[in-house]
Structure formats: C-alpha cells, structure tokens
Design an enzyme around this catalytic site. Structure first.
Site, PDB file in Angstrom:
ATOM      1  N   GLU A  24      29.685  42.789  42.391  1.00  0.00           N
ATOM      2  CA  GLU A  24      30.462  42.608  41.561  1.00  0.00           C
ATOM      3  C   GLU A  24      30.517  41.846  40.356  1.00  0.00           C
ATOM      4  OE1 GLU A  24      32.080  45.028  42.788  1.00  0.00           O
ATOM      5  OE2 GLU A  24      33.931  43.883  43.183  1.00  0.00           O
TER       6      GLU A  24
ATOM      7  N   THR B 279      36.391  46.937  32.661  1.00  0.00           N
ATOM      8  CA  THR B 279      36.994  46.031  32.488  1.00  0.00           C
ATOM      9  C   THR B 279      37.157  44.909  31.980  1.00  0.00           C
ATOM     10  OG1 THR B 279      35.797  46.829  34.631  1.00  0.00           O
ATOM     11  CG2 THR B 279      36.981  44.457  34.668  1.00  0.00           C
TER      12      THR B 279
END
Lengths: 307, 307
Positions: free
Chosen positions: B128, B181
């Site tokens: 991530e 994001t």
C-alpha cells in the site's frame, strides 16, 4: 400501586473516547426516592434529605422532569416526591440525572408503564436542562436503561443500549472541589484535528467491540481520550498522577467522569477495583485533598423499585 | 504444498462514519493469483493478465509486500507470482490491497502459516505504501481477515474483526473517471468541529453495535459521514443523485468507497441490493457516465484458496 420507593443510580458520562455519547450506570451509589400518587394534577416535593435543594417544583430537576411526564400523560392526578439525596450535586456522577430519571421512572411505574424508556429519557432531559442549561442525555440514558448506553444522535433522539461485561467494576474518586459544568464546557476547544477525530472514533469503535465481546484487554486498549481529557483535566487536582497510579494498580483505563471533578477507573473484577481505589486514595491523602470514593459494579438495570 | 491459487477480494474502505478505520471485504469481486515456490531467495512476477502493471518486483505492490514477508522469514527459497487482475486500479475498491494481501496470504500458506494475520497485514501495508505513499491498513485488513475490520490504532497496529450480519450485501458502482488517492487526500480539511466529531463517533458506535446485533435498521441509521463525504463527493459525478436514489430504492446507506470514485451502498438481502444497482445504473445511463457495477455479499473469509 399508590406509592413506590426507587433506587436512582449515579452515572458516569463521557466515558473516555465516548465523549458526549457514552455513559454507564453505577450499582452501589445512588439516591433513594419515594413517589406517591395524589389527587391534584400537580407535582409536590415534600421532603429532601441529605442536601439543601429547592422544594419548589419548577426549580427542582425531579419536579421539572415530572411535569414533562405529567403534561404528556392523560392521568388526571399528580405526584408527591420525597428524595433521599445521597449523590453530591456537582460531583460529576450524574446527581441531577439520578433525581430526574428516578422521578419519571417511578411515575411511569405508578401509571402502569404507559411510556417507553426512550420517552422517559426525554422527560428526564428536561431536568438536565434545568440543571445545566443543556438537555443532554448522557447521564439520564444510562440511569434509565442501566449498563452502558450510546446516545447516537439527538435529532432524532436515538439511544443504543450496549452490553456490559459481567466482571466490569468502576472506581470513582470525588475530590471535594467544585467545578461548574458550564465552566468545564467553556474551556473546550470548538475544533479538533481530523487526525484526533480518527483516533477517537477508532477507539470508540474498539470500546464498543470490547463491550460486546467482553474483551477486557480491548476495552483497556480503547479507553483513551486525547481530545477533551488533556484540557479538562487541568481543573482536577493531580489528575495525571491519579490516573498513572490507577493504571499501575491494574485499572483497564481511567478518565474524567462527566465534566469532573470525579475521576473514574474501570477494572476487571472487584479485587482490582479495590486496589485501584487504594491507589487513588493514597494519592489524594498524600497531597491532602479531601475526597469521597466509591467502588461499584456496573448497574445493568437502571432505576429500580426497592419498596 | 508447492503452488497455490487464491482469490483476493476487493474491499471497501472508509465505510461512511468509519473514515480511515472501518473496511469490509467483497465476495464476488476480486483478483486471482497463483503463487509457487522457487529455489532462489527472491520474488518474481511472471505474468499479469487484465492490466498493464509493472512486472519488476520492486515496482509491483505484490512484489514489495512479498519481499517484506520474505525478509522476516527463515525460508531460504523464494516465490513466483502470476496475477489475473480483475479489479481495476484506481477504482477505489482496494485494487492494490488485493494484490498485496493475496501475495502474502498465499506465501504464508505455502510456508505452513508461520505468520499471524496481523503480521500479514503489516507486510501487505508495504504494498500500500508503494501504491499511495501511505502504509494504510484499511483495505488490506479486511482483505486478509474478511468481513468488517476496524483499524483501532496504528501505533501499535491493532485490528479488530467485527461480525458481519448474514444478509448484508454491497452494491458498488464505479464511474469510469480517474481520481488519484493523493488528490483525494489533498482536498480534505485538516480540522473539524468538535460537534462534527461527536456526531461521527456517535454514528460509528451505532454502526459497530448494529453489526454486532445484526440490527439492519441501526446500521442504516448510523451510516452517515458528515465530515469527509461532503468534500470528496464533489469529485464524483452525480454523487448526491446516486445516493438519494439508492436510499429511495431501499439501501440502508450509501457512501464513497475508499477515496472514490466508486460509490457503495449496503442493503439487507440480495433483492434489495439488486434494486439499488438498478437505480444506480439508471442514474449514470441517463447522464451518460460509463460505469462498472458489482453486487456482492460481504465476504467473511478474506483471501481464500481456490486451487
């Protein structure tokens, strides 16, 4: 039934990360109240033992809460109230809430339970409004429902009873100083960082999960409040020392009860709760702060009939 | 076992009031991945179907997550990975998390499960970090644990699995637009009002209680986010209309999946989830936004072996 005598529990609001939403009821600390039917359509407070509080209905929280119920009821009579006040006003363990909740719960019993618990909370909130200008539910909800209660929202009022692990005990120490709820509200900041918010709702989620799972360790890991406690605790003598010693003595967590000055700790089992009490007492004895102290199981019943 | 084929679920992070802490796994949307042991102490990505993603180990999230595991293992060999990528990157339903979580879960199986789920999450978080610069756990935790997971804290990492009511279905619509994001993070405010915070943790408490009690109505009453959603939703075409129609069609609640652009709704029962899907589709068809749509039970198992 013409007359009922009830036990009205003290309560802890603002349970750490549950600031303004999570409260719990105590089992061994509370007022006693006798309520009886009278023919006149009014509320009379005939006797108050233990504290010097107003007998005038409109100036007494149980009177105001009772009037809120009476207005919504089709009962044509009224009630007479006697209060044996054992919870000190201003202690931060829901003294006014106990009187408001006890009065309306008792009246509802005498009338054959026409009102739901949620409605009783709404009546009792009128007493809270008299006491602190804000019709908050975080003490009256656990007083009426028992156990832990979450006030999810006010508009509409939504109260969620949360299960209570069977070995959960509270220790509460009340330093004999006065903090007004209104002062204690004034010093709060009106904004917080998003990061603090995330931490707080993460902890509240953990606390609720811990209560459902009777996971004492998770309850302990979640009992933090990094938002309000650091600010309000400066008004409470030796808060940091009391807290550190309580955790050292075995408490799962420790925080400010309501808006203070009482400090509560939660522990697994009575023996731990007593050790925590001993540590708290010692701290205040050493620095010469007078105090009351209570050890109590969490009360899962709320207001109850005792005669 | 020398080789394993796994299903790696898509996930919804930032479940409304659970911003940054609460995620869930999907059952019918996910990648497939084959992992096999090789003698050399390295990770090789040999094939990626479905998307044009880097094969270099250090540039691929499953490679990076796998290396994090390999470094902590006493296994002297390595792994070869084939990915059948079915979740579109950038869709907001945990595409990178599925690859990271799937890789380390599969490797752990091949090694005889030396690592805990919590450790697997920590390895997958390195993937991530490669994908979005932040080692967040809100997608990899539900991908590995299944069901709903609460990330109570990062320091230390504390993940609480939350029960999943058996009739809970998700509908996810993915408008074919790109939101990074990092951009979606940039527009967030760094402060919120204390009142908004209280509302959010009240709702999160209600949501967790609703999940424990399988109380669909309470889940619905609690699925609100008044903090992040109003800001981020301006980047998503017709968000308000999609949401209003989804609720009208019977959804318990509706919000942004992860940092978007996907929108999720939760419903009680598959039939309601299908009605919600029909309403979402119609909204985007009417305004000409191309989309993918998924209907899925909440996956309570996480990554699983399929061959």
């Amino acid at each position: 039934m013409e007359e009922i005598k009830v036990f009205c529990p003290a309560t802890i609001a603002n349970v750490s990360c549950g600031f303004d939403v999570l409260g719990l009821a105590l089992d061994s600390v509370g007022d006693e109240m006798t309520v009886r039917k009278i023919p006149e359509n009014s509320i009379r407070i005939t006797k108050i033992l233990g504290q010097d509080l107003p007998l005038e209905t409109e100036k007494n929280v149980s009177g105001v809460a009772g009037l809120a119920l009476l207005t919504k009821s089709d009962y044509e009579g009224g009630f007479e109230i006697e209060i044996d006040k054992r919870i000190k006003p201003g202690s931060g363990i829901g003294s006014s809430a106990a009187s408001s909740a006890g009065a309306v719960w008792a009246m509802n019993e005498l009338l054959g339970k026409p009102f739901s618990k949620l409605e009783l909370v709404q009546f009792a909130m009128q007493g809270e409004k008299l006491a602190s200008d804000v019709a908050h539910a975080d003490n009256v909800a656990p007083a009426i429902y028992g156990g832990f209660t979450l006030v999810r929202s006010y508009e509409p009022l939504d109260i969620i009873p949360i299960p209570t692990p069977s070995e959960l005990y509270a220790t509460v120490i009340h330093p004999q100083i006065e903090i007004k709820t209104s002062d204690s509200r004034k010093i709060l900041r009106t904004t917080i960082s998003l990061a603090q918010g995330i931490q707080q709702w993460g902890n509240l989620g953990g606390l609720i999960a811990g209560l459902y799972q009777s996971d004492y360790d998770l309850i302990g890991r979640s009992l933090h409040d990094y938002i309000v406690e650091p600010i309000r605790s400066i008004l409470i003598p030796a808060f940091d020392k009391i807290k550190a010693n309580a955790i050292e003595a075995g408490a799962l967590g420790c925080g400010i009860s309501g808006s203070g000055p009482s400090i509560f700790a939660l522990s697994k089992g009575e023996s731990n709760a007593k050790k925590v009490a001993a540590s708290m007492q010692e701290t205040y004895k050493n620095i010469g702060v007078p105090f009351d102290i209570h050890i109590s199981k969490v009360n899962t019943q709320g207001v109850k009939k005792i005669a």
